[in-house]
Design a protein around this motif. Structure first.
Motif, PDB file in Angstrom:
ATOM      1  N   ASP A 111      -5.462   5.470   7.434  1.00 41.95           N
ATOM      2  CA  ASP A 111      -4.263   6.134   6.807  1.00 41.95           C
ATOM      3  C   ASP A 111      -4.568   6.622   5.545  1.00 41.95           C
ATOM      4  N   ALA A 112      -5.607   6.057   4.833  1.00 40.53           N
ATOM      5  CA  ALA A 112      -6.053   6.401   3.478  1.00 40.53           C
ATOM      6  C   ALA A 112      -6.564   8.031   3.506  1.00 40.53           C
ATOM      7  N   LEU A 113      -7.422   7.888   4.706  1.00 40.90           N
ATOM      8  CA  LEU A 113      -8.099   9.301   4.857  1.00 40.90           C
ATOM      9  C   LEU A 113      -7.269  10.486   5.495  1.00 40.90           C
ATOM     10  N   GLN A 114      -6.421  10.093   6.087  1.00 40.49           N
ATOM     11  CA  GLN A 114      -5.114  11.067   6.692  1.00 40.49           C
ATOM     12  C   GLN A 114      -4.263  11.671   5.505  1.00 40.49           C
ATOM     13  N   SER A 115      -4.064  10.768   4.605  1.00 45.46           N
ATOM     14  CA  SER A 115      -3.200  10.801   3.402  1.00 45.46           C
ATOM     15  C   SER A 115      -4.028  11.771   2.366  1.00 45.46           C
ATOM     16  N   GLY A 116      -5.439  12.002   2.635  1.00 49.50           N
ATOM     17  CA  GLY A 116      -6.280  12.959   1.676  1.00 49.50           C
ATOM     18  C   GLY A 116      -6.974  12.117   0.704  1.00 49.50           C
ATOM     19  N   TYR A 117      -7.157  11.072   0.786  1.00 44.47           N
ATOM     20  CA  TYR A 117      -8.009  10.248  -0.197  1.00 44.47           C
ATOM     21  C   TYR A 117      -9.419   9.991   0.230  1.00 44.47           C
ATOM     22  N   ARG A 151     -15.226  13.523   7.748  1.00 46.51           N
ATOM     23  CA  ARG A 151     -15.823  14.907   7.586  1.00 46.51           C
ATOM     24  C   ARG A 151     -14.992  15.972   7.864  1.00 46.51           C
ATOM     25  N   SER A 152     -14.113  16.025   8.739  1.00 45.10           N
ATOM     26  CA  SER A 152     -13.091  16.914   9.128  1.00 45.10           C
ATOM     27  C   SER A 152     -12.389  17.239   7.710  1.00 45.10           C
ATOM     28  N   LYS A 153     -11.983  16.338   7.310  1.00 42.38           N
ATOM     29  CA  LYS A 153     -11.160  16.610   5.886  1.00 42.38           C
ATOM     30  C   LYS A 153     -11.868  16.696   4.599  1.00 42.38           C
ATOM     31  N   ASN A 154     -13.308  16.743   4.581  1.00 40.91           N
ATOM     32  CA  ASN A 154     -14.228  16.917   3.669  1.00 40.91           C
ATOM     33  C   ASN A 154     -13.867  16.008   2.578  1.00 40.91           C
ATOM     34  N   LEU A 155     -13.787  14.616   3.033  1.00 37.95           N
ATOM     35  CA  LEU A 155     -13.582  13.429   2.063  1.00 37.95           C
ATOM     36  C   LEU A 155     -14.756  12.655   1.983  1.00 37.95           C
ATOM     37  N   TRP A 162       0.853  -1.188  -0.119  1.00 37.53           N
ATOM     38  CA  TRP A 162       0.364  -0.007   0.220  1.00 37.53           C
ATOM     39  C   TRP A 162       0.985   1.280   0.087  1.00 37.53           C
ATOM     40  N   GLU A 163       2.025   1.110   0.614  1.00 39.92           N
ATOM     41  CA  GLU A 163       2.804   2.369   0.797  1.00 39.92           C
ATOM     42  C   GLU A 163       3.158   3.061  -0.711  1.00 39.92           C
ATOM     43  N   LYS A 164       3.510   2.219  -1.620  1.00 39.04           N
ATOM     44  CA  LYS A 164       3.883   2.447  -3.046  1.00 39.04           C
ATOM     45  C   LYS A 164       2.767   3.034  -3.689  1.00 39.04           C
ATOM     46  N   VAL A 165       1.580   2.699  -3.254  1.00 42.52           N
ATOM     47  CA  VAL A 165       0.386   3.590  -3.929  1.00 42.52           C
ATOM     48  C   VAL A 165       0.318   4.803  -3.282  1.00 42.52           C
ATOM     49  N   LYS A 166       0.315   5.151  -2.192  1.00 43.52           N
ATOM     50  CA  LYS A 166       0.435   6.295  -1.466  1.00 43.52           C
ATOM     51  C   LYS A 166       1.131   7.373  -2.082  1.00 43.52           C
ATOM     52  N   ARG A 167       2.189   7.004  -2.905  1.00 43.88           N
ATOM     53  CA  ARG A 167       2.849   7.978  -3.267  1.00 43.88           C
ATOM     54  C   ARG A 167       2.496   8.368  -4.723  1.00 43.88           C
ATOM     55  N   LEU A 168       1.523   7.781  -5.357  1.00 43.35           N
ATOM     56  CA  LEU A 168       1.257   8.017  -6.772  1.00 43.35           C
ATOM     57  C   LEU A 168       0.595   9.413  -6.742  1.00 43.35           C
ATOM     58  N   THR A 169       1.026  10.334  -7.581  1.00 44.58           N
ATOM     59  CA  THR A 169       0.455  11.613  -7.678  1.00 44.58           C
ATOM     60  C   THR A 169      -1.006  11.717  -8.254  1.00 44.58           C
ATOM     61  N   ASN A 170      -1.470  10.777  -9.028  1.00 50.08           N
ATOM     62  CA  ASN A 170      -2.878  10.943  -9.510  1.00 50.08           C
ATOM     63  C   ASN A 170      -3.774  10.073  -8.918  1.00 50.08           C
ATOM     64  N   LEU A 171      -3.600   9.823  -7.502  1.00 51.23           N
ATOM     65  CA  LEU A 171      -4.468   9.049  -6.860  1.00 51.23           C
ATOM     66  C   LEU A 171      -5.679   9.853  -6.232  1.00 51.23           C
ATOM     67  N   ASP A 172      -6.687   9.667  -6.363  1.00 44.68           N
ATOM     68  CA  ASP A 172      -7.857  10.428  -5.799  1.00 44.68           C
ATOM     69  C   ASP A 172      -8.696   9.800  -4.891  1.00 44.68           C
ATOM     70  N   ALA A 173      -8.927   8.430  -5.014  1.00 43.03           N
ATOM     71  CA  ALA A 173      -9.848   7.495  -4.320  1.00 43.03           C
ATOM     72  C   ALA A 173      -9.266   6.211  -3.996  1.00 43.03           C
TER      73      ALA A 173
END
Length: 344
Positions: free
Chosen positions: A87-93, A116-120, A60-71
């Motif tokens: 981890d995914a929500l904290q990372s902004g996804y 909710r707090s991150k509007n995700l 999963w750590e490799k995927v977190k570094r992808l710049t075109n990842l939204d969800a």
């Protein structure tokens, strides 16, 4: 511009997310993650994935570094959900999670608040809530076509698959509980469960201190309105059934998945009293026309449209997931106590 999506977990159900997001016109599948290399290979071959366009990895750590990842879609074992989703929500996804959201209602609510707090978006794949037949059933009940509601019952049985991480209760019950809650517009205030174990008497679930994964469970749910429902669950029964009914004073609504041509019917009838006798009246059977859809496709599209519209959606939300997990945890307690009624 298409939304970049990664699918985590491509087991029996996860591969269907891969298919849906490959087909969705507003998404691009950019990564698939699974801890087993064989699962990745099967997925790649099944969908002819180009490894230059879709990252296939066990990390999963490799995927977190992808710049075109939204969800991110989380279809891993339920015991891993909390840490991955957090981890995914904290990372902004944005996150679409397979049910149950987690095994702990407090964790579910924590993740809901984090999103909710991150509007995700945090949507839970309670697939039956997106089934057009279930939607039509809710409309019929809301229109009071059954008269006064009296009780409900459901059966969900088959011969395999047998889970080794959770019992039949956690594997099967969430579907019927979700449908009953949706149809009734309320949640249980008391629950009761009794079960039997034949196959895995020494196995222990993560949330239980007692050995044994129940193969068969009888569930009773008590609702604030006085409505009660009884659910039979078993993965050790070759008589496969997927049947859920609500009984009212004017008839019974029947959702039978095994009746593919007419999955939703109303069996109408009531009593007229003549002296001390009760005479059946108005007996008939009516098949309900329902436009067929693929529920999972509706789940995936709802997730994507909510992201694009920046819309917070309470339907099948983390809060709904938390309520269902709370019911399951209480049922587990009742099961461990040989059927004591547990207050919620």
């Amino acid at each position: 511009m298409k939304l970049g999506v990664a699918v985590l977990g491509v087991g029996r159900w996860g591969v269907h997310f891969v298919r849906n997001f490959l087909e969705h016109p507003q998404t691009e599948l950019i990564a698939v993650v699974d801890s087993y290399e064989d699962s990745l290979t099967r997925c790649q071959e099944r969908f002819d994935l180009n490894s230059n366009k879709v990252l296939l990895t066990t990390h999963w750590e490799k995927v977190k570094r992808l710049t075109n990842l939204d969800a991110v879609v989380v279809a891993t074992p339920a015991t891993t959900h909390y840490s991955i989703i957090q981890d995914a929500l904290q990372s902004g996804y944005h996150v679409l999670a397979e049910k149950p959201l987690t095994l702990d209602p407090a964790e579910c609510l924590e993740l809901t608040e984090l999103a909710r707090s991150k509007n995700l978006q945090l949507l839970v794949d309670h697939t039956y809530l997106f089934n057009s037949t279930v939607t039509k059933g809710q409309e019929i009940i809301a229109a009071k076509e059954l008269g006064d509601l009296r009780y409900g019952y459901a059966t969900r049985t088959h011969l395999s698959p047998v889970r080794q991480d959770v019992d039949a209760l956690w594997d099967l019950a969430i579907h019927d509980i979700a449908i009953f809650n949706y149809w009734l517009g309320e949640s249980p205030i008391q629950v009761q469960a009794k079960g039997q174990t034949w196959l895995q008497k020494n196995s222990v679930m993560p949330i239980s201190s007692q050995p044994g994964l129940a193969d068969m469970v009888w569930v009773t749910l008590y609702y604030p309105s006085g409505f009660q429902t009884h659910i039979h669950l078993c993965w050790l029964n070759p008589d496969k059934q997927r049947r859920l009914c609500v009984v009212g004073s004017q008839g019974t609504l029947i959702f039978d998945e095994m009746a593919q041509e007419t999955p939703l019917t109303i069996q109408q009838g009531y009593f007229a009293q003549e002296g001390e006798n009760f005479i059946p009246q108005g007996q008939s059977r009516r098949a309900i026309d329902v436009e067929k859809n693929e529920p999972l496709s509706q789940v995936c599209d709802r997730f994507i449209q909510n992201i694009l519209a920046n819309k917070q959606d309470n339907f099948s939300s983390g809060k709904v997931g938390a309520e269902l997990v709370k019911v399951l945890r209480a049922l587990t307690t009742s099961l461990e106590q040989q059927g004591n009624i547990i207050n919620l």
